[in-house]
Design an enzyme around this catalytic site. Structure first.
Site, mmCIF file in Angstrom:
data_model
loop_
_atom_site.group_PDB
_atom_site.id
_atom_site.type_symbol
_atom_site.label_atom_id
_atom_site.label_comp_id
_atom_site.label_asym_id
_atom_site.label_seq_id
_atom_site.Cartn_x
_atom_site.Cartn_y
_atom_site.Cartn_z
ATOM 1 C CD GLU A 187 4.241 -4.567 5.869
ATOM 2 O OE1 GLU A 187 5.478 -4.516 5.991
ATOM 3 O OE2 GLU A 187 3.602 -3.826 5.080
ATOM 4 C CD GLU A 220 4.561 1.520 6.444
ATOM 5 O OE1 GLU A 220 4.087 0.618 7.149
ATOM 6 O OE2 GLU A 220 5.393 1.297 5.540
ATOM 7 C CG HIS A 224 3.449 -1.129 2.968
ATOM 8 N ND1 HIS A 224 4.476 -2.022 2.778
ATOM 9 C CD2 HIS A 224 3.111 -0.699 1.722
ATOM 10 C CE1 HIS A 224 4.747 -2.129 1.489
ATOM 11 N NE2 HIS A 224 3.929 -1.335 0.830
ATOM 12 C CG HIS A 264 6.408 -5.523 2.801
ATOM 13 N ND1 HIS A 264 6.628 -4.195 3.079
ATOM 14 C CD2 HIS A 264 7.312 -5.864 1.858
ATOM 15 C CE1 HIS A 264 7.637 -3.759 2.360
ATOM 16 N NE2 HIS A 264 8.084 -4.761 1.599
HETATM 17 N N1 LIG Z 1 6.007 -1.590 5.536
HETATM 18 S S1 LIG Z 1 7.531 -1.436 5.853
HETATM 19 O O1 LIG Z 1 7.728 -1.645 7.273
HETATM 20 O O2 LIG Z 1 8.272 -2.325 5.005
HETATM 21 N N2 LIG Z 1 8.008 0.061 5.468
HETATM 22 C C1 LIG Z 1 7.988 0.444 4.076
HETATM 23 C C2 LIG Z 1 8.100 1.958 4.064
HETATM 24 C C3 LIG Z 1 8.168 2.577 2.707
HETATM 25 C C4 LIG Z 1 7.183 2.348 1.758
HETATM 26 C C5 LIG Z 1 7.243 2.990 0.514
HETATM 27 C C6 LIG Z 1 8.283 3.845 0.221
HETATM 28 C C7 LIG Z 1 9.266 4.051 1.172
HETATM 29 C C8 LIG Z 1 9.220 3.414 2.415
HETATM 30 C C9 LIG Z 1 9.164 -0.202 3.335
HETATM 31 O O3 LIG Z 1 8.921 -0.710 2.211
HETATM 32 O O4 LIG Z 1 10.271 -0.148 3.874
HETATM 33 ZN ZN LIG Z 2 5.488 -3.014 4.216
#
Ligand SMILES: NS(=O)(=O)N[C@@H](Cc1ccccc1)C(=O)O
Ligand SMILES: [Zn+2]
Ligand SMILES: [Ca+2]
Ligand SMILES: [Ca+2]
Ligand SMILES: [Ca+2]
Ligand SMILES: [Ca+2]
Length: 312
Positions: free
Chosen positions: A72, A272, A199, A69
């Site tokens: 990030e 995260e 992330h 992302h």
């Molecule tokens: N980094 S984030 O804010 O995008 N959160 C992630 C959280 C996430 C990551 C992997 C599996 C399920 C959920 C996302 O892809 O929504």
């Molecule tokens: Zn993310």
């Protein structure tokens, strides 16, 4: 480039320079390659860290990918921390040497270079998340080819932040990383044992599946789930993050770790990172926190690297 106050973060050119320097300084244990091309034609850089790095040896392989992302950016620093720790530390730290001598560690610091560049190139953060494919980007973390779009865990609206794309692996970025992992099946056996997709933010250790709230389901036995929970909690113990199945956060489909485990049985987690909360600014912590918030995960990385050798 990053704003003046955040020069501690590495932009894409600086990441590439850092990887080149690592290979110069540690050419015996570090080999650089490209995962493939991004939508805009950039090479997605990858580093392999191991003794005899130019040889494919019969050692458990572990993959770390960062900055899937775009906004990030702290995760890019996490991947560079892993790179530096296991190369600079090789000569001085016996524990590091032992790990590098008995694993093959793959690190992809910028999974989504086009998006990452778009987020900072103006000098003002854009809060960009996705890749840069028309019309408004695709969320690569909903574009993986395992139960893609199955379960209301992504959007078919191109303007949505979790737009899954027109088809699975329609994004060059997810597709390239997926093809690389596919290529690590040798003699019918997947060589990569464990993986973390980094992330930000919320300070969580997440494990599959994301596409269902069920713990036990097609592709996940109770024993397998219990191992995820055991090791997830062990890692969270060391960094103070909250451990949970990713769907407890919200249901997602086409996400990275569902594919890694669902297709390849790779012991795969999403981390995260810092901060624990914060609205949009949460994606943009000061560069002053980089050292602390990346070092915070050293022990968890070591746990996963050790775990990759278990049940060898
Ligand atoms: N980094 S984030 O804010 O995008 N959160 C992630 C959280 C996430 C990551 C992997 C599996 C399920 C959920 C996302 O892809 O929504
Ligand atoms: Zn993310
Ligand atoms: Ca600063
Ligand atoms: Ca080796
Ligand atoms: Ca190997
Ligand atoms: Ca070795």
């Amino acid at each position: 480039d990053f704003p003046p106050d955040d020069q501690g973060f590495h932009n894409f050119d600086e990441v590439n320079a850092e990887l080149d320097k690592t290979v110069q300084d540690h050419g015996d244990i570090a080999v650089r390659s490209s995962v493939g091309k991004s939508h805009e034609g950039r090479d997605i850089p990858m580093l392999k860290i191991s003794d005899n790095a130019a040889q494919d040896e019969n050692e458990p392989e572990v993959l770390f990918n960062c900055n899937q992302h775009a906004r990030e950016h702290l995760t890019t620093e996490m991947c560079l921390r892993i790179v530096n720790r296991f190369t600079d530390g090789y000569a001085s730290d016996p524990a590091v040497k032992e790990m590098v001598d008995n694993r093959e560690i793959w690190v992809v610091p910028v999974t989504n270079p086009d998006g990452s560049i778009r987020d900072v190139e103006s000098g003002q953060y854009q809060s960009w998340r996705k890749n840069t494919q028309d019309p408004n980007g695709t969320d690569t973390n909903r574009n993986w080819d395992y139960k893609w779009g199955c379960c209301g865990g992504s959007s078919d609206d191109p303007n949505a932040e979790d737009y899954r794309g027109p088809s699975a692996f329609s994004t060059p970025e997810a597709s390239a990383l997926g093809k690389f992992v596919d290529s690590r099946v040798i003699g019918g056996k997947q060589q990569i044992r464990a993986h973390i997709d980094w992330h930000t933010f919320s300070e969580l250790v997440l494990w599959p599946f994301g596409h269902t709230n069920d713990q036990v389901t097609e592709g996940m036995t109770q024993q397998e789930y219990d191992r995820f929970a055991r090791v997830g909690k062990e890692m969270a113990q060391t960094n103070g993050y909250t451990p949970q199945q990713s769907s407890e956060l919200y249901v997602t489909d086409g996400d990275t770790t569902d594919w890694m485990w669902g297709k390849h049985k790779i012991f795969s987690f999403t981390f995260e990172m810092f901060p624990s909360s914060g609205g949009v600014d949460g994606f943009y912590p000061d560069d002053e926190v980089i050292e602390k918030e990346t070092a915070r995960n050293d022990a968890a990385v070591d746990i996963l690297l050790r775990e990759a050798g278990a049940g060898a």
